[in-house]
Design a protein around this motif. Structure first.
Motif, short mmCIF file in Angstrom:
data_model
loop_
_atom_site.label_atom_id
_atom_site.label_comp_id
_atom_site.label_asym_id
_atom_site.label_seq_id
_atom_site.Cartn_x
_atom_site.Cartn_y
_atom_site.Cartn_z
N GLY A 296 8.03 14.67 5.47
CA GLY A 296 6.34 14.42 5.09
C GLY A 296 5.42 13.31 4.48
O GLY A 296 4.26 12.82 5.04
N SER A 297 5.67 14.22 3.10
CA SER A 297 5.35 13.19 2.13
C SER A 297 5.31 11.77 2.31
O SER A 297 4.24 10.84 2.48
CB SER A 297 6.21 13.09 1.19
OG SER A 297 6.14 14.52 0.74
N LEU A 298 5.92 11.33 2.56
CA LEU A 298 6.33 9.57 3.41
C LEU A 298 5.21 9.49 4.68
O LEU A 298 4.51 8.28 4.86
CB LEU A 298 6.83 9.03 3.87
CG LEU A 298 8.13 7.41 3.19
CD1 LEU A 298 7.26 7.31 2.16
CD2 LEU A 298 9.69 7.42 3.84
N ILE A 299 5.67 10.29 5.52
CA ILE A 299 4.85 9.78 6.96
C ILE A 299 3.36 10.22 6.49
O ILE A 299 1.85 8.96 7.12
CB ILE A 299 4.94 11.44 8.19
CG1 ILE A 299 6.46 10.77 8.61
CG2 ILE A 299 3.67 10.97 8.93
CD1 ILE A 299 6.95 12.36 9.64
N THR A 300 2.36 10.94 5.61
CA THR A 300 1.18 10.30 5.33
C THR A 300 0.78 10.13 4.56
O THR A 300 -0.47 9.34 4.46
CB THR A 300 0.44 12.08 4.83
OG1 THR A 300 1.65 12.75 4.09
CG2 THR A 300 0.70 13.06 6.02
N GLY A 301 1.66 9.93 3.34
CA GLY A 301 0.63 8.98 2.13
C GLY A 301 1.66 7.57 2.20
O GLY A 301 0.68 6.73 1.68
N LEU A 302 2.17 7.01 2.92
CA LEU A 302 2.55 5.59 2.85
C LEU A 302 0.97 5.09 3.70
O LEU A 302 0.41 3.94 3.40
CB LEU A 302 3.77 4.97 3.33
CG LEU A 302 3.92 3.64 3.62
CD1 LEU A 302 3.91 3.17 2.29
CD2 LEU A 302 5.66 3.23 3.93
N PRO A 303 0.83 5.30 5.27
CA PRO A 303 -0.42 4.86 5.69
C PRO A 303 -1.50 4.63 4.20
O PRO A 303 -2.62 4.03 4.15
CB PRO A 303 -0.60 5.44 6.93
CG PRO A 303 0.80 5.46 7.02
CD PRO A 303 1.35 6.37 5.99
N ALA A 304 -1.46 6.08 3.56
CA ALA A 304 -3.10 6.30 3.38
C ALA A 304 -3.04 5.72 1.80
O ALA A 304 -4.15 4.95 1.64
CB ALA A 304 -3.22 8.21 2.85
N LEU A 305 -1.95 5.20 1.35
CA LEU A 305 -1.50 4.27 0.00
C LEU A 305 -2.15 2.63 0.57
O LEU A 305 -2.63 2.11 -0.57
CB LEU A 305 -0.73 4.25 -1.11
CG LEU A 305 -0.20 5.93 -1.98
CD1 LEU A 305 1.21 5.25 -1.92
CD2 LEU A 305 -1.01 5.97 -2.67
N LEU A 306 -1.61 2.36 1.57
CA LEU A 306 -1.55 1.21 2.12
C LEU A 306 -3.18 0.50 2.43
O LEU A 306 -3.88 -0.04 2.11
CB LEU A 306 -1.18 0.63 2.95
CG LEU A 306 0.73 0.36 3.43
CD1 LEU A 306 1.01 0.44 4.50
CD2 LEU A 306 1.05 -1.23 2.29
N SER A 307 -3.34 1.91 2.91
CA SER A 307 -5.60 1.53 3.24
C SER A 307 -6.09 1.34 2.48
O SER A 307 -7.47 0.75 1.91
CB SER A 307 -5.55 2.79 3.89
OG SER A 307 -5.86 3.95 2.55
N ARG A 308 -5.85 1.75 0.42
CA ARG A 308 -6.23 1.72 -1.09
C ARG A 308 -5.73 0.80 -1.30
O ARG A 308 -5.85 0.03 -2.51
CB ARG A 308 -6.01 2.66 -1.59
CG ARG A 308 -6.94 4.19 -1.13
CD ARG A 308 -8.09 3.99 -0.35
NE ARG A 308 -8.85 5.03 -0.62
CZ ARG A 308 -9.15 5.54 1.33
NH1 ARG A 308 -8.69 4.91 1.87
NH2 ARG A 308 -10.09 6.13 1.52
N ARG A 309 -4.78 0.00 -1.10
CA ARG A 309 -4.36 -1.24 -1.31
C ARG A 309 -4.33 -2.37 -1.19
O ARG A 309 -3.97 -3.23 -1.61
CB ARG A 309 -2.25 -1.11 -2.03
CG ARG A 309 -2.00 -0.02 -2.21
CD ARG A 309 -2.70 -0.46 -3.99
NE ARG A 309 -2.34 -1.45 -5.07
CZ ARG A 309 -0.55 -1.35 -4.94
NH1 ARG A 309 -0.30 -0.19 -5.32
NH2 ARG A 309 -0.09 -2.30 -6.14
N VAL A 310 -4.68 -2.68 0.03
CA VAL A 310 -4.77 -3.85 1.00
C VAL A 310 -6.38 -3.50 1.77
O VAL A 310 -6.99 -2.95 1.87
CB VAL A 310 -4.11 -3.79 2.87
CG1 VAL A 310 -4.05 -4.93 2.60
CG2 VAL A 310 -2.48 -3.59 1.55
N ASP A 311 -6.92 -5.01 1.64
CA ASP A 311 -8.09 -5.40 1.99
C ASP A 311 -8.12 -4.69 3.20
O ASP A 311 -7.85 -5.50 4.19
CB ASP A 311 -8.44 -6.29 1.97
CG ASP A 311 -10.20 -6.88 1.97
OD1 ASP A 311 -10.52 -6.28 2.60
OD2 ASP A 311 -10.40 -8.09 1.60
#
Length: 473
Positions: A296-311
């Motif tokens: 669950g952490s990966l399902i929600t966390g990875l897309p969220a973090l990518l949205s903050r690390r990629v233009d």
């Protein structure tokens, strides 16, 4: 982490020689490919059965009967009639029904990626009849064929069509529907092939060409990393100055062609994360890695973090498509798997995503005590249209159909292996409007996908004029 990079000179090994077709030899290879490759199709397709061995696309005496299937003689309107040149108007007036019949025949006898042996042989026969010398790719399906001769400016312009079908069951109910269970042309590749064959046949009837046109009938567009790499490995783009292609778009009305400078499609990668940890009872999660919580952490966390690390202007999107773990409500499992697609519209960002994804997965799972194996399979690069090539294509559409046929088109998150060609030569990829008053489909890769067949003649005119415009520049 296992990083699988699709790039390379020849993904299938072997040499880089293009075989010249021998008209006297049997062009049909009954070798069956491993169907597990279809796990790499860019999205939502279902597997299908292989075509029955021994059947061929109709040739010889049977061809006339097959090419009138579905009442082709009812006629189809040429929306560019009278716009010339004269030899093209004459050819289309005499052969429009033939182009429609080609598409219907291809539609009724589809073949999956890397199994397009009958389709390849069928194309070889027709191109050879024009006095041309088609060359089958070393992988056994798909071909390239040069038309015309080197002009005063020495230019060679490539036109590309893809020939493979999808592992889907057709639901259109048309008289020429797929006769192969579980395989269907639901993406319009039958139309692309008929359009390019029509353009080739029309160009062969031209009084004179101001250069050379290279026809690319490409296999395996529907699997990653795509049959474009087979063409490139065989030298199919050697000496090419520009390359152009069309793709059906059921959202654009028939008679229009959508063009765009810059990114048209996105890079499309596959992600698979396999998690492992000691299992246990749900009453004592503190004694386990709590693998489901980690998922669950990966399902929600990875897309969220990518949205903050990629233009965000790059259009980078991670979407999960499958998650599996556990059986019992009171037992924390030891293993789980998560699969999804990672897309971006920016070429530079695509090159950087692998290390970034690994870093973020490690950061999310490290504190939880859960192990993982990450497979990141890079798919196809984004299609980024060259400005000058797009200008030439827009001019060609205006000449072929009039300014009212011009249309813009948005960037898509879908993948298309035409992007590999644009890493080697400038070019442009456009969308061919196929929506008519009686068509109901609104997207590709759907069992009910249909097209207005007037688009076939629009496509022929567009490809012919694009080649002429690019050769004259």
């Amino acid at each position: 982490m296992t990083a699988l990079d699709s790039r390379g000179p020849n993904p299938h090994g072997g040499n880089s020689v293009i075989h010249t077709a021998d008209p006297a030899a049997d062009p049909l290879d009954e070798r069956a490919e491993d169907r597990e490759q279809y796990a790499d199709v860019a999205g939502e397709d279902e597997g299908g059965d292989s075509p029955p061995p021994g059947r061929t696309l109709s040739t010889g005496p049977e061809r006339a009967r097959e090419e009138t299937m579905g009442d082709v003689r009812s006629g189809v309107t040429d929306l560019g009639e009278g716009r010339g040149p004269g030899w093209l108007d004459e050819w289309l007036a005499a052969n429009s029904e033939r182009v429609v019949a080609w598409r219907r025949q291809l539609h009724s006898e589809p073949e999956l990626s890397r199994d397009e042996h009958r389709t390849t042989g069928w194309l070889v026969e027709r191109l050879t009849a024009l006095g041309l010398r088609p060359r089958i790719l070393p992988v056994g399906t798909g071909l390239v064929c040069d038309l015309g001769s080197e002009g005063s400016n020495g230019r060679t312009i490539a036109l590309r069509a893809d020939i493979d079908a999808l592992p889907l069951t057709e639901a259109t109910g048309v008289p020429f529907a797929s006769n192969t269970q579980g395989v269907a042309h639901c993406c319009g590749h039958d139309a692309h092939t008929a359009v390019l064959l029509g353009a080739a046949t029309a160009l062969a009837a031209a009084p004179r060409l101001p250069g050379r046109v290279r026809l690319i009938f490409q296999p395996a567009e529907e699997v990653m990393p795509g049959g474009a790499l087979d063409v490139l490995a065989a030298g199919g783009l050697d000496g090419v100055d520009r390359i152009f292609g069309l793709h059906c778009d059921p959202r654009l009305p028939v008679g229009t062609v959508g063009t765009r400078i810059g990114a048209l499609t996105s890079a499309s990668d596959l992600l698979e994360v396999r998690l492992n940890s000691p299992g246990g009872h749900t009453s004592r999660p503190h004694l386990t890695g709590d693998l489901v919580y980690a998922l669950g952490s990966l399902i929600t966390g990875l897309p969220a973090l990518l949205s903050r690390r990629v233009d965000p202007r790059t259009g980078t999107v991670l979407a999960w498509g499958a998650v599996r773990s556990g059986e019992a409500a009171n037992a924390i499992p030891q293993e789980g798997v998560l699969r999804g697609t990672l897309r971006t519209g920016d070429r530079d960002t695509w090159a950087e995503l692998g290390p970034l994804v690994r870093e973020l997965v490690q950061g999310l799972l490290g504190p939880l005590g859960v192990g993982f194996d990450l497979q990141h399979r890079r798919g196809v690069p984004p299609v980024v249209n060259d400005a000058e090539s797009t200008r030439l294509m827009r001019a060609a559409v205006g000449e072929a159909l009039g300014e009212q046929a011009q249309s813009g088109t948005p960037q898509s998150s879908g993948g298309e292996d035409f992007g590999w060609y644009l890493e080697h030569a400038p070019g442009s990829f456009a969308r061919l409007g196929v929506a008519g008053p009686d068509t109901t489909s609104t997207d590709l890769h759907q069992p009910n996908f249909e097209l207005d067949e007037r688009a076939l003649l629009v496509g022929v005119r567009t490809m012919v004029h694009t080649a002429l415009c690019a050769l004259r520049e």
